[in-house]
Design a protein around this motif. Structure first.
Motif, PDB file in Angstrom:
ATOM      1  N   LEU A  53       0.829  -1.208   0.000  1.00  0.00           N
ATOM      2  CA  LEU A  53       0.000   0.000   0.000  1.00  0.00           C
ATOM      3  C   LEU A  53       0.864   1.258   0.000  1.00  0.00           C
ATOM      4  O   LEU A  53       0.507   2.263  -0.633  1.00  0.00           O
ATOM      5  N   VAL A  54       1.985   1.210   0.685  1.00  0.00           N
ATOM      6  CA  VAL A  54       2.911   2.354   0.688  1.00  0.00           C
ATOM      7  C   VAL A  54       3.511   2.539  -0.701  1.00  0.00           C
ATOM      8  O   VAL A  54       3.607   3.661  -1.219  1.00  0.00           O
ATOM      9  N   SER A  55       3.917   1.445  -1.341  1.00  0.00           N
ATOM     10  CA  SER A  55       4.553   1.531  -2.667  1.00  0.00           C
ATOM     11  C   SER A  55       3.606   2.083  -3.721  1.00  0.00           C
ATOM     12  O   SER A  55       4.033   2.710  -4.693  1.00  0.00           O
ATOM     13  N   ARG A  56       2.278   1.892  -3.518  1.00  0.00           N
ATOM     14  CA  ARG A  56       1.287   2.401  -4.462  1.00  0.00           C
ATOM     15  C   ARG A  56       0.773   3.788  -4.075  1.00  0.00           C
ATOM     16  O   ARG A  56      -0.066   4.343  -4.772  1.00  0.00           O
ATOM     17  N   GLY A  57       1.238   4.315  -2.969  1.00  0.00           N
ATOM     18  CA  GLY A  57       0.865   5.665  -2.572  1.00  0.00           C
ATOM     19  C   GLY A  57      -0.410   5.763  -1.760  1.00  0.00           C
ATOM     20  O   GLY A  57      -0.848   6.866  -1.420  1.00  0.00           O
ATOM     21  N   TYR A  58      -0.999   4.610  -1.406  1.00  0.00           N
ATOM     22  CA  TYR A  58      -2.251   4.646  -0.638  1.00  0.00           C
ATOM     23  C   TYR A  58      -1.989   4.931   0.841  1.00  0.00           C
ATOM     24  O   TYR A  58      -2.854   5.469   1.531  1.00  0.00           O
ATOM     25  N   LEU A  59      -0.831   4.528   1.319  1.00  0.00           N
ATOM     26  CA  LEU A  59      -0.428   4.821   2.688  1.00  0.00           C
ATOM     27  C   LEU A  59       0.947   5.482   2.688  1.00  0.00           C
ATOM     28  O   LEU A  59       1.701   5.379   1.720  1.00  0.00           O
ATOM     29  N   TRP A  60       1.257   6.157   3.788  1.00  0.00           N
ATOM     30  CA  TRP A  60       2.560   6.813   3.959  1.00  0.00           C
ATOM     31  C   TRP A  60       3.140   6.373   5.284  1.00  0.00           C
ATOM     32  O   TRP A  60       2.437   6.322   6.297  1.00  0.00           O
TER      33      TRP A  60
END
Length: 257
Positions: A53-60
């Motif tokens: 999810l981080v790699s896809r920009g949905y989470l930081w």
């Protein structure tokens, strides 16, 4: 023929969505252990989903604390979704289902100054149709929609009624502000309003509030019919059906009770 994904793949997608929803809806940042504990999932599996999810920009991921919060992709999708949902589009399907369930005319109205503005209407399936045209304006104090706005809307609506003589479209209309305020207290408690023969003799209407994402009452969903088909004591299933339809519209607009 396209094969359905295995149960393990579906479960993995469901877990990723649960993680995303939990983090995005949290008031603060969450760590891996907190997420795993709340969802009852192994930390290793949670960590793998988080990295995706981080790699896809949905989470930081906060580099200082290693905790997670919503990413830019969530904000972009949320803004695009909000912009694509208008009041009319959100109400279209619930209004149709409500009409088909009870056969009565359904309207959608918004407050306009000290008036009620009809913005959409679906004719019922009864032999006698109630013709409420979109664009029509009615009195706040003498309509079920207006009472909804007075009960759940901005206080400025009340101020628009103060200091002036209230019109009486029929002998059943309430023109005393004290009596009207008492009725609106009951409406707040029960969650719906009625105006039997207050705007026109022989016509009854019941309304429920529609809320936007900020919790503001922006519209009223209404069933309109002859007093014969919508009596002064409406059927319980009719009231519940109206309220559920209004809640469905509110949910489409982002309202969370």
């Amino acid at each position: 023929m396209v094969q359905a994904p295995p149960d393990s793949a579906l479960k993995s997608v469901a877990t990723a969505l649960e993680i995303l929803e939990l983090v995005v809806m949290s008031p603060g940042e969450l760590g891996v252990s907190e997420i795993a504990a709340q969802l009852g999932v192994a930390k290793g599996g949670v960590h793998r989903h988080l990295q995706t999810l981080v790699s896809r920009g949905y989470l930081w991921q906060n580099p200082q604390t290693s905790r997670y919060r919503a990413g830019i992709q969530c904000h972009l999708l949320g803004r695009m979704a909000a912009e694509s949902v208008t009041l009319l589009s959100a109400a279209e399907q619930p209004m149709r289902q409500l009409r088909d369930s009870f056969g009565l005319t359904v309207t959608l109205a918004t407050p306009r100054g000290s008036k009620v503005l009809i913005i959409e209407r679906l004719f019922g399936t009864m032999p006698l149709e109630i013709g409420v045209r979109p664009g029509s304006e009615f009195e706040l104090h003498a309509t079920s929609q207006g009472k909804v706005f007075l009960a759940f809307g901005k206080s400025t609506l009340w101020k628009s009624l103060e200091g002036r003589k209230l019109a009486a479209p029929t002998d059943h209309a309430i023109t005393n502000l004290t009596v009207l305020a008492q009725q609106c207290e009951k409406i707040q408690s029960q969650g719906w309003a009625m105006a039997a023969e207050e705007s026109a003799i022989g016509i009854n209407a019941i309304s429920a509030p529609v809320f936007d994402a900020k919790g503001s009452c922006i519209a009223a969903l209404t069933l309109v019919a002859s007093i014969q088909n919508l009596p002064r004591k409406p059927a319980k299933n009719m009231v519940l059906g109206l309220q559920e339809a209004a809640k469905a519209v509110s949910a489409q607009l982002g309202f969370r009770a």
